[in-house]
Write a protein that holds these residues in place. Structure first.
Motif, mmCIF file in Angstrom:
data_model
loop_
_atom_site.group_PDB
_atom_site.id
_atom_site.type_symbol
_atom_site.label_atom_id
_atom_site.label_comp_id
_atom_site.label_asym_id
_atom_site.label_seq_id
_atom_site.Cartn_x
_atom_site.Cartn_y
_atom_site.Cartn_z
ATOM 1 N N ALA A 1 0.839 -1.198 0.000
ATOM 2 C CA ALA A 1 0.000 0.000 0.000
ATOM 3 C C ALA A 1 0.869 1.242 0.000
ATOM 4 N N LEU A 2 0.612 2.136 -0.951
ATOM 5 C CA LEU A 2 1.237 3.454 -0.998
ATOM 6 C C LEU A 2 0.163 4.465 -0.622
ATOM 7 N N VAL A 3 0.314 5.064 0.546
ATOM 8 C CA VAL A 3 -0.721 5.937 1.085
ATOM 9 C C VAL A 3 -0.265 7.397 1.038
ATOM 10 N N GLN A 4 -1.024 8.204 0.338
ATOM 11 C CA GLN A 4 -0.789 9.640 0.235
ATOM 12 C C GLN A 4 0.593 9.983 -0.354
ATOM 13 N N PRO A 5 1.017 9.302 -1.422
ATOM 14 C CA PRO A 5 2.294 9.694 -2.032
ATOM 15 C C PRO A 5 2.186 11.089 -2.632
ATOM 16 N N PRO A 6 3.280 11.836 -2.656
ATOM 17 C CA PRO A 6 3.215 13.228 -3.119
ATOM 18 C C PRO A 6 3.054 13.365 -4.627
ATOM 19 N N TYR A 7 3.332 12.279 -5.354
ATOM 20 C CA TYR A 7 3.246 12.353 -6.807
ATOM 21 C C TYR A 7 2.504 11.144 -7.352
ATOM 22 N N LEU A 8 2.108 11.240 -8.589
ATOM 23 C CA LEU A 8 1.362 10.183 -9.260
ATOM 24 C C LEU A 8 2.240 8.953 -9.470
ATOM 25 N N PRO A 9 1.803 7.762 -9.055
ATOM 26 C CA PRO A 9 2.600 6.543 -9.288
ATOM 27 C C PRO A 9 2.802 6.292 -10.779
ATOM 28 N N HIS A 10 3.983 5.810 -11.123
ATOM 29 C CA HIS A 10 4.339 5.529 -12.508
ATOM 30 C C HIS A 10 4.493 4.015 -12.638
ATOM 31 N N ALA A 11 3.429 3.351 -13.083
ATOM 32 C CA ALA A 11 3.399 1.889 -13.081
ATOM 33 C C ALA A 11 4.492 1.291 -13.959
ATOM 34 N N ARG A 12 4.718 1.861 -15.131
ATOM 35 C CA ARG A 12 5.697 1.261 -16.037
ATOM 36 C C ARG A 12 7.097 1.317 -15.436
#
Length: 233
Positions: free
Chosen positions: A74-85
């Motif tokens: 779980a990534l909770v409240q990360p400051p930036y948009l996750p980059h799946a690739r």
């Protein structure tokens, strides 16, 4: 019988040894400075950042990659948009990633506590700028009640604040890697900063000033303030 012969007696001049499970960090210099030689499970671990995007998630990459093989993260409240690739290029199974973004800090803390208490994830990474001491204690207690690895990302300016976390590390940018200060551990003080090389960091220059850095970065390491919006990793 001398204290050193008693397995349950810890002296402050020595690194603590406990029965609590740990997992190697994947960085030998860091393992050598951590009690039991790795990330402790079922406890609050604080990573205090000089600024986001200096390689903090890359520091966790070996651990997250191993856990994602059979557990959710779980990534909770990360400051930036996750980059799946980008995460997939690290060998992380993105199908096991859970990204939570709350409108309020209180909601993010509540969600994190629930995840910890129900044991639904193998690891939780929470980002928070301001957090009260009572909330830290609740999170630490919740982490102790489950078999989950838990990291809290906070600003380095919080280093002077009291915390129940038995392990606190300060992270600062370094050429081709990150500098790690062991701010708190169960053992003697660690006066010298550790240099941890990170293979995906651009070599030979400050990662936040390198416009051609690889895209596999946690925060906007390859992007200056004048460029496009940053992404997570």
């Amino acid at each position: 019988m001398p204290p050193s012969a008693l397995p349950d007696v810890w002296r402050a001049s020595e690194l603590a040894v406990s029965r609590a499970p740990v997992q190697p960090t994947g960085h030998a210099p860091l393992d050598a400075q951590l009690p039991n030689g790795g990330w402790p499970r079922s406890t609050l671990v604080e990573l205090l950042l000089q600024q986001s995007g200096i390689g903090e998630l890359q520091l966790l990459k070996p651990m997250l990659r191993a856990l994602s093989k059979d557990q959710r993260i779980a990534l909770v409240q990360p400051p930036y948009l996750p980059h799946a690739r980008a995460l997939r290029t690290w060998g992380i199974d993105t199908s096991r990633l859970l990204w939570l973004r709350a409108d309020r800090a209180g909601d993010a803390l509540w969600a994190t506590e629930q995840i910890l208490r129900n044991g639904s994830c193998g690891a939780v990474v929470l980002w928070q700028t301001h957090i009260r001491s009572e909330s830290l204690r609740r999170l630490h207690l919740a982490a102790q009640s489950t078999d989950t690895w838990f990291w809290l990302m906070r600003p380095l300016s919080c280093a002077s604040e009291a915390s129940p976390a038995p392990l606190r590390l300060g992270l600062r940018p370094a050429v081709g890697g990150v500098a790690v200060d062991v701010l708190k551990r169960r053992g003697p003080a660690c006066d010298a900063a550790l240099y941890i090389p990170l293979p995906d960091m651009p070599a030979g220059r400050h990662p936040l000033h390198h416009e051609n850095a690889p895209a596999v970065q946690f925060a906007p390491a390859a992007i200056t303030a004048r460029n496009a919006a940053p992404v997570l990793v």
